[in-house]
Design an enzyme around this catalytic site. Structure first.
Site, PDB file in Angstrom:
ATOM      1  N   GLU A 157       0.860  -1.181   0.000  1.00 15.97           N
ATOM      2  CA  GLU A 157       0.000   0.000   0.000  1.00 15.97           C
ATOM      3  C   GLU A 157       0.901   1.237   0.000  1.00 15.97           C
ATOM      4  O   GLU A 157       1.790   1.374   0.845  1.00 15.97           O
ATOM      5  CB  GLU A 157      -0.914  -0.022   1.233  1.00 15.97           C
ATOM      6  CG  GLU A 157      -1.842   1.176   1.265  1.00 15.97           C
ATOM      7  CD  GLU A 157      -3.172   0.897   1.968  1.00 15.97           C
ATOM      8  OE1 GLU A 157      -3.438  -0.261   2.335  1.00 15.97           O
ATOM      9  OE2 GLU A 157      -3.948   1.856   2.125  1.00 15.97           O
ATOM     10  N   ARG A 158       0.666   2.094  -0.990  1.00 16.10           N
ATOM     11  CA  ARG A 158       1.460   3.327  -1.132  1.00 16.10           C
ATOM     12  C   ARG A 158       2.945   3.025  -1.312  1.00 16.10           C
ATOM     13  O   ARG A 158       3.808   3.785  -0.858  1.00 16.10           O
ATOM     14  CB  ARG A 158       1.264   4.278   0.044  1.00 16.10           C
ATOM     15  CG  ARG A 158      -0.176   4.518   0.437  1.00 16.10           C
ATOM     16  CD  ARG A 158      -1.018   5.066  -0.679  1.00 16.10           C
ATOM     17  NE  ARG A 158      -2.415   5.218  -0.283  1.00 16.10           N
ATOM     18  CZ  ARG A 158      -3.380   5.579  -1.122  1.00 16.10           C
ATOM     19  NH1 ARG A 158      -3.120   5.786  -2.405  1.00 16.10           N
ATOM     20  NH2 ARG A 158      -4.613   5.716  -0.716  1.00 16.10           N
ATOM     21  N   ASN A 200      -3.367  -1.883   7.581  1.00 18.91           N
ATOM     22  CA  ASN A 200      -4.638  -2.475   7.152  1.00 18.91           C
ATOM     23  C   ASN A 200      -4.369  -3.975   7.128  1.00 18.91           C
ATOM     24  O   ASN A 200      -4.066  -4.557   6.102  1.00 18.91           O
ATOM     25  CB  ASN A 200      -5.037  -1.970   5.764  1.00 18.91           C
ATOM     26  CG  ASN A 200      -5.374  -0.485   5.798  1.00 18.91           C
ATOM     27  OD1 ASN A 200      -5.890   0.022   6.790  1.00 18.91           O
ATOM     28  ND2 ASN A 200      -5.071   0.221   4.724  1.00 18.91           N
ATOM     29  N   GLU A 281     -10.734   4.205   8.813  1.00 16.47           N
ATOM     30  CA  GLU A 281     -10.845   3.821   7.404  1.00 16.47           C
ATOM     31  C   GLU A 281     -11.344   2.385   7.242  1.00 16.47           C
ATOM     32  O   GLU A 281     -10.786   1.593   6.481  1.00 16.47           O
ATOM     33  CB  GLU A 281      -9.503   4.027   6.681  1.00 16.47           C
ATOM     34  CG  GLU A 281      -9.051   5.481   6.719  1.00 16.47           C
ATOM     35  CD  GLU A 281      -7.798   5.786   5.906  1.00 16.47           C
ATOM     36  OE1 GLU A 281      -6.963   4.879   5.744  1.00 16.47           O
ATOM     37  OE2 GLU A 281      -7.676   6.930   5.444  1.00 16.47           O
ATOM     38  N   ARG A 314      -2.418   3.340  16.884  1.00 16.07           N
ATOM     39  CA  ARG A 314      -2.412   4.539  16.031  1.00 16.07           C
ATOM     40  C   ARG A 314      -3.564   5.488  16.354  1.00 16.07           C
ATOM     41  O   ARG A 314      -4.689   5.056  16.625  1.00 16.07           O
ATOM     42  CB  ARG A 314      -2.471   4.144  14.556  1.00 16.07           C
ATOM     43  CG  ARG A 314      -1.246   3.381  14.123  1.00 16.07           C
ATOM     44  CD  ARG A 314      -1.384   2.938  12.687  1.00 16.07           C
ATOM     45  NE  ARG A 314      -0.884   3.882  11.722  1.00 16.07           N
ATOM     46  CZ  ARG A 314      -1.537   4.242  10.629  1.00 16.07           C
ATOM     47  NH1 ARG A 314      -2.761   3.813  10.392  1.00 16.07           N
ATOM     48  NH2 ARG A 314      -0.980   5.070   9.765  1.00 16.07           N
ATOM     49  N   ARG A 325     -11.937  17.463   9.842  1.00 13.21           N
ATOM     50  CA  ARG A 325     -11.117  16.255   9.974  1.00 13.21           C
ATOM     51  C   ARG A 325      -9.834  16.533  10.757  1.00 13.21           C
ATOM     52  O   ARG A 325      -9.349  15.676  11.493  1.00 13.21           O
ATOM     53  CB  ARG A 325     -10.793  15.703   8.573  1.00 13.21           C
ATOM     54  CG  ARG A 325      -9.824  14.553   8.617  1.00 13.21           C
ATOM     55  CD  ARG A 325      -9.712  13.846   7.293  1.00 13.21           C
ATOM     56  NE  ARG A 325      -8.505  13.023   7.278  1.00 13.21           N
ATOM     57  CZ  ARG A 325      -8.053  12.398   6.217  1.00 13.21           C
ATOM     58  NH1 ARG A 325      -8.705  12.485   5.059  1.00 13.21           N
ATOM     59  NH2 ARG A 325      -6.958  11.678   6.277  1.00 13.21           N
ATOM     60  N   LYS A 349       0.478  10.503  13.625  1.00  6.69           N
ATOM     61  CA  LYS A 349       1.128  11.056  12.424  1.00  6.69           C
ATOM     62  C   LYS A 349       1.629  12.464  12.718  1.00  6.69           C
ATOM     63  O   LYS A 349       1.028  13.177  13.531  1.00  6.69           O
ATOM     64  CB  LYS A 349       0.149  11.086  11.256  1.00  6.69           C
ATOM     65  CG  LYS A 349      -0.171   9.699  10.708  1.00  6.69           C
ATOM     66  CD  LYS A 349      -0.972   9.753   9.414  1.00  6.69           C
ATOM     67  CE  LYS A 349      -1.275   8.334   8.942  1.00  6.69           C
ATOM     68  NZ  LYS A 349      -2.000   8.273   7.650  1.00  6.69           N
ATOM     69  N   ASP A 354      -2.878  14.093   7.055  1.00  7.61           N
ATOM     70  CA  ASP A 354      -2.357  12.830   6.515  1.00  7.61           C
ATOM     71  C   ASP A 354      -1.120  13.050   5.643  1.00  7.61           C
ATOM     72  O   ASP A 354      -1.228  12.990   4.419  1.00  7.61           O
ATOM     73  CB  ASP A 354      -3.465  12.149   5.682  1.00  7.61           C
ATOM     74  CG  ASP A 354      -3.089  10.736   5.298  1.00  7.61           C
ATOM     75  OD1 ASP A 354      -2.115  10.209   5.845  1.00  7.61           O
ATOM     76  OD2 ASP A 354      -3.784  10.164   4.430  1.00  7.61           O
ATOM     77  N   GLU A 382       3.895   9.131  -0.529  1.00  5.07           N
ATOM     78  CA  GLU A 382       2.509   9.050  -1.008  1.00  5.07           C
ATOM     79  C   GLU A 382       2.036  10.391  -1.556  1.00  5.07           C
ATOM     80  O   GLU A 382       1.350  10.446  -2.573  1.00  5.07           O
ATOM     81  CB  GLU A 382       1.601   8.593   0.148  1.00  5.07           C
ATOM     82  CG  GLU A 382       0.128   8.613  -0.203  1.00  5.07           C
ATOM     83  CD  GLU A 382      -0.774   8.137   0.936  1.00  5.07           C
ATOM     84  OE1 GLU A 382      -0.260   7.727   1.981  1.00  5.07           O
ATOM     85  OE2 GLU A 382      -2.006   8.179   0.753  1.00  5.07           O
ATOM     86  N   HIS A 492      -4.194  18.574   0.520  1.00  6.81           N
ATOM     87  CA  HIS A 492      -5.078  17.502   0.040  1.00  6.81           C
ATOM     88  C   HIS A 492      -5.893  17.873  -1.189  1.00  6.81           C
ATOM     89  O   HIS A 492      -7.106  17.635  -1.246  1.00  6.81           O
ATOM     90  CB  HIS A 492      -6.003  17.034   1.165  1.00  6.81           C
ATOM     91  CG  HIS A 492      -6.025  15.524   1.252  1.00  6.81           C
ATOM     92  ND1 HIS A 492      -6.131  14.724   0.129  1.00  6.81           N
ATOM     93  CD2 HIS A 492      -5.931  14.672   2.305  1.00  6.81           C
ATOM     94  CE1 HIS A 492      -6.107  13.454   0.500  1.00  6.81           C
ATOM     95  NE2 HIS A 492      -5.967  13.388   1.816  1.00  6.81           N
ATOM     96  N   TRP A 515     -12.910  13.442   1.876  1.00  3.42           N
ATOM     97  CA  TRP A 515     -11.985  12.767   0.972  1.00  3.42           C
ATOM     98  C   TRP A 515     -11.854  13.554  -0.339  1.00  3.42           C
ATOM     99  O   TRP A 515     -11.223  13.085  -1.273  1.00  3.42           O
ATOM    100  CB  TRP A 515     -12.459  11.328   0.683  1.00  3.42           C
ATOM    101  CG  TRP A 515     -12.147  10.381   1.812  1.00  3.42           C
ATOM    102  CD1 TRP A 515     -11.473  10.677   2.948  1.00  3.42           C
ATOM    103  CD2 TRP A 515     -12.505   8.996   1.911  1.00  3.42           C
ATOM    104  NE1 TRP A 515     -11.374   9.564   3.753  1.00  3.42           N
ATOM    105  CE2 TRP A 515     -12.002   8.507   3.147  1.00  3.42           C
ATOM    106  CE3 TRP A 515     -13.195   8.098   1.087  1.00  3.42           C
ATOM    107  CZ2 TRP A 515     -12.166   7.188   3.568  1.00  3.42           C
ATOM    108  CZ3 TRP A 515     -13.358   6.779   1.515  1.00  3.42           C
ATOM    109  CH2 TRP A 515     -12.848   6.337   2.739  1.00  3.42           C
TER     110      TRP A 515
HETATM  111  C1  GCV Z   1      -2.487   2.275   5.281  1.00  2.78           C
HETATM  112  C2  GCV Z   1      -3.828   7.243   4.234  1.00  2.78           C
HETATM  113  C3  GCV Z   1      -3.366   6.384   3.095  1.00  2.78           C
HETATM  114  C4  GCV Z   1      -3.791   4.935   3.308  1.00  2.78           C
HETATM  115  C5  GCV Z   1      -3.211   4.469   4.637  1.00  2.78           C
HETATM  116  C6  GCV Z   1      -3.742   5.377   5.737  1.00  2.78           C
HETATM  117  C7  GCV Z   1      -3.175   5.034   7.101  1.00  2.78           C
HETATM  118  O1  GCV Z   1      -5.208   7.350   4.241  1.00  2.78           O
HETATM  119  O2  GCV Z   1      -3.872   6.875   1.890  1.00  2.78           O
HETATM  120  O3  GCV Z   1      -3.286   4.172   2.252  1.00  2.78           O
HETATM  121  O4  GCV Z   1      -3.532   3.128   4.905  1.00  2.78           O
HETATM  122  O5  GCV Z   1      -3.380   6.710   5.447  1.00  2.78           O
HETATM  123  O6  GCV Z   1      -2.198   5.660   7.461  1.00  2.78           O
HETATM  124  O7  GCV Z   1      -3.697   4.164   7.746  1.00  2.78           O
END
Ligand code: GCV
Length: 684
Positions: A157-158, A200, A281, A314, A325, A349, A354, A382, A492, A515
């Site tokens: 992912e990413r 995820n 998510e 997290r 958000r 984060k 994000d 990303e 974003h 989004w």
């Molecule tokens: C792993 C953002 C990214 C998702 C990522 C998420 C996260 O939304 O686009 O790909 O999922 O962050 O950090 O959980």
């Protein structure tokens, strides 16, 4: 643990090291400059260096092996030292001193000696005089960890550097040589933990079959001082264990986790713990059962506690409410301050949204004094041009640390940018972000400049004619990305899904408003930007009063965050004397001009760089220039429909029309991004 060396074993050990060294050196000398050696391009030594080490252990064998193979200086002695000085440096700390011509590496632990060995080699590779050394090092964080967002099917992912390094279908019987190289690279920059799989998380990660594979990796990483961690799916007791619930307060659920944890530790005695993305998510979590994040985290922490494991929980949450958000993680987590067990670290984060090219720091930092917090940075780009754009991220991470003392935090995590590409990271310069993450996780006080210089010297050449101009390029590169993507606090405004190109106009029927770019830029006839002052969402109030006052006033808000906190009239006069609209145009143009400049500096670097890497970087820089044009045209042409103002002097005429740009589609999945080819006209 160390054991003193029996006579005879020493000789055997040295023979083993030298044989290993010979095979290793022969293997690496035959490699081309394809980026696969990262910053570890040590030359082979022709003489046998004198490495003195009075004890044996797997970790120290690696340290002595590296020095035997690559240290070109005189005698080096590795010593475990339990004096007060070394106690004060902790387990991973070390000293490097010179006595009577012998370099002495001292530490309380073998791991410290390993880090000292890499430090010494780094000095050598950077061309630093090692004749009189007096160094003491102690990392700021005990946990310096990479988060891989790697999936069981090999996708990432990413991820923009190929497929996952972990070959799950081959493990545990087939062991890729890259596993050792990975561990070695991390150890050389002080990284001591790795979360192998995506947050995820698939429940299957905890299946017995999979744990055997994880064990194989843990066994390889252990001599390099690296502990393995796993991301877990909170609903695993249902999906893997067949229970009717994953309610953290249900005794059967807690018992399922205890048993699973016992199984994990029976295979991997130094297992680090779990990383959890819960109620975010679409991921399951304790809130599904009316429980809090703290109740969920504590249940897992209790299961891990007897083994010394931790939970990294997290705080990346934003429930579908009407509230801004940017405020949501704070709103959900601050009330839980002081409610987490002592082996839970809440992982936040760096910014409140994000991983945008620029964000103010997340207000959660500083708001939870009774909770252990760690920062999550994103090394994979990303939102900064994937592996096509040169964006050196140390200045961004330093900017985060500029708001408070790094030592308020417990640990630092970096979302890895590593894949199975030959050069590991796609872009050769993306390696510098892996490197910088490790160096800053060890010592956040290091300067971006120093890290860039040492990375350049080791990765390419120590020649100042190369290091100096390229250091300059690296240092300016992140600001250039901000300028051509989203200057002045915009955020974003990416295309839906892939987060690569611009799509400030994006509308997807039925999608969550937060989004979509319009939620963030709020462009209208009057102006641009998100009002987060007390007349708007009042997100400023989550910051300490002194800072809230600065961010909350249009006059005092730093311009880099202006449109993050304010909705600003198009004709508002900026510090430069320009109107907001003109300043916006100027920033997009400045970003484009910067990357054109970087491209030309790189062209001049060809005498100092091997042809293979020079061509690879040139290719990606061409894409970056083309993308900067794309960003500038898309954003300015779109925002002009609101400002209805003319381009000021000095701004390039748009190459693309808004109509054409709105038609651009990129293959979102499996996306390797020759973006220029997809643009109308394929501009360069
Ligand atoms: C792993 C953002 C990214 C998702 C990522 C998420 C996260 O939304 O686009 O790909 O999922 O962050 O950090 O959980």
């Amino acid at each position: 643990m160390s054991a003193s060396l029996e006579p005879g074993i020493e000789k055997l050990m040295i023979k083993r090291i030298l044989l290993g060294l010979f095979i290793y050196v022969a293997a690496i000398s035959s490699k081309a400059e394809d980026g696969s050696r990262l910053w570890l391009r040590y030359d082979t030594v022709n003489t046998v260096p004198q490495i003195e080490c009075g004890f044996d252990s797997p970790v120290v064998r690696v340290a002595a092996g590296e020095l035997s193979s690559f240290w070109k200086g005189g005698k080096v002695s590795l010593q475990l030292m339990a004096d007060s000085k070394h106690y004060s440096l902790g387990n991973d700390g070390y000293t490097i001193t010179t006595h009577n011509g012998v370099i002495c590496l001292g530490s309380l632990s073998e791991k410290g000696l390993l880090y000292a060995a890499y430090h010494l080699l780094r000095l050598q590779e950077c061309g630093i005089d090692c004749s009189r050394l007096d160094i003491s090092e102690k990392p700021v964080y005990d946990i310096r960890i990479l988060n891989h967002w790697d999936n069981p099917d090999g996708t990432i992912e990413r991820g923009y550097a190929g497929r996952s390094l972990w070959k799950w279908d081959e493990l545990p019987s087939v062991i890729s040589p890259r596993y050792v190289s990975y561990a070695r690279a991390n150890a050389s920059i002080g990284i001591n933990g790795t979360v192998l799989n995506n947050v995820n998380a698939s429940p299957e990660v905890l299946s017995t079959d999979n744990l055997e594979k994880v064990k194989a990796l843990a066994d390889i990483f252990r001599p390099y001082g690296i502990r393995v961690y796993l991301s877990v799916n909170f609903a695993s007791p249902i999906k893997l264990g067949g229970l009717p619930t994953a309610d953290p307060l249900d005794e059967n659920v807690a018992s399922w986790w205890r048993n699973k944890v016992r199984e994990v530790y029976s295979l991997i005695p130094d297992f680090g713990g779990f990383l959890v993305k819960a109620n975010s998510e679409g991921q399951p979590g304790p809130c599904d059962y009316g429980r809090t994040h703290a109740e969920g985290a504590n249940m897992l922490a209790s299961a891990l506690k007897p083994y010394g494991g931790i939970v990294m929980w997290r705080a990346f949450v934003y429930s579908p409410t009407d509230d801004d958000r940017a405020k949501q993680a704070y709103l959900e987590f601050k009330p839980l301050d002081g409610k987490f067990l002592d082996n839970v670290i809440v992982q936040v984060k760096n910014g409140p949204i994000d991983f945008q090219p620029r964000e103010p720091y997340s207000p959660l930092f500083g708001a939870m004094p009774h909770t252990q917090l760690m920062v999550e940075f994103q090394v994979t780009q990303e939102y900064l041009g994937h592996s096509n754009h040169l964006a050196y991220l140390a200045p961004m991470w330093k900017e985060f640390y500029s708001y408070f003392s790094p030592s308020c935090l417990r640990a630092a995590a970096g979302v890895a940018n590593i894949g199975d590409d030959t050069n590991w990271c796609g872009h050769d310069f993306a390696q510098s972000n892996w490197y910088a993450f490790g160096r800053l996780a060890w010592n956040p006080e290091l300067s971006s400049e120093d890290i860039a210089r040492e990375w350049l010297a080791q990765t390419f050449t120590t020649d100042e004619k190369f290091v100096s101009p390229m250091e300059d390029v690296m240092i300016k590169s992140r600001e250039a990305v901000v300028d051509y993507m989203m200057p002045l606090g915009l955020h974003h405004i990416f295309a839906w899904g892939h987060h690569y190109g611009p799509e400030p106009w994006c509308e997807i029927p039925g999608a969550r408003p937060d989004w979509l770019p319009a939620y963030y830029h709020q462009a209208d006839r009057t102006g641009l930007g998100f009002d987060r002052t007390e007349t708007g969402s009042n997100a400023v109030s989550q910051y300490p009063d002194s800072l809230a006052a600065v961010f909350g006033s249009l006059e005092s808000c730093p311009e880099e965050f202006l449109l993050w906190f304010h909705h600003v009239p198009w004709k508002y006069e900026m510090k430069s004397g320009r109107t907001l609209w003109d300043e916006l145009c100027f920033r997009y143009q400045r970003g484009l001009d910067s990357v054109r400049g970087f491209r030309s500096v790189w062209e001049d670097m060809s005498p100092y760089v091997d042809a293979e890497r020079h061509a690879a970087v040139s290719h990606r820089m061409d894409i970056q220039v083309s993308d900067a044009i794309w960003w500038k045209d898309a954003c300015l042409e779109y925002f002009r429909t609101f400002s209805r103002m003319k381009y000021p002097k000095g701004i390039d005429k748009p190459v693309h029309s808004l109509k054409e740009l709105k038609k651009v589609r990129l293959p979102i999945d499996n996306y390797t991004c020759p973006a220029a080819d997809m643009l109308p006209g394929g501009v360069k």
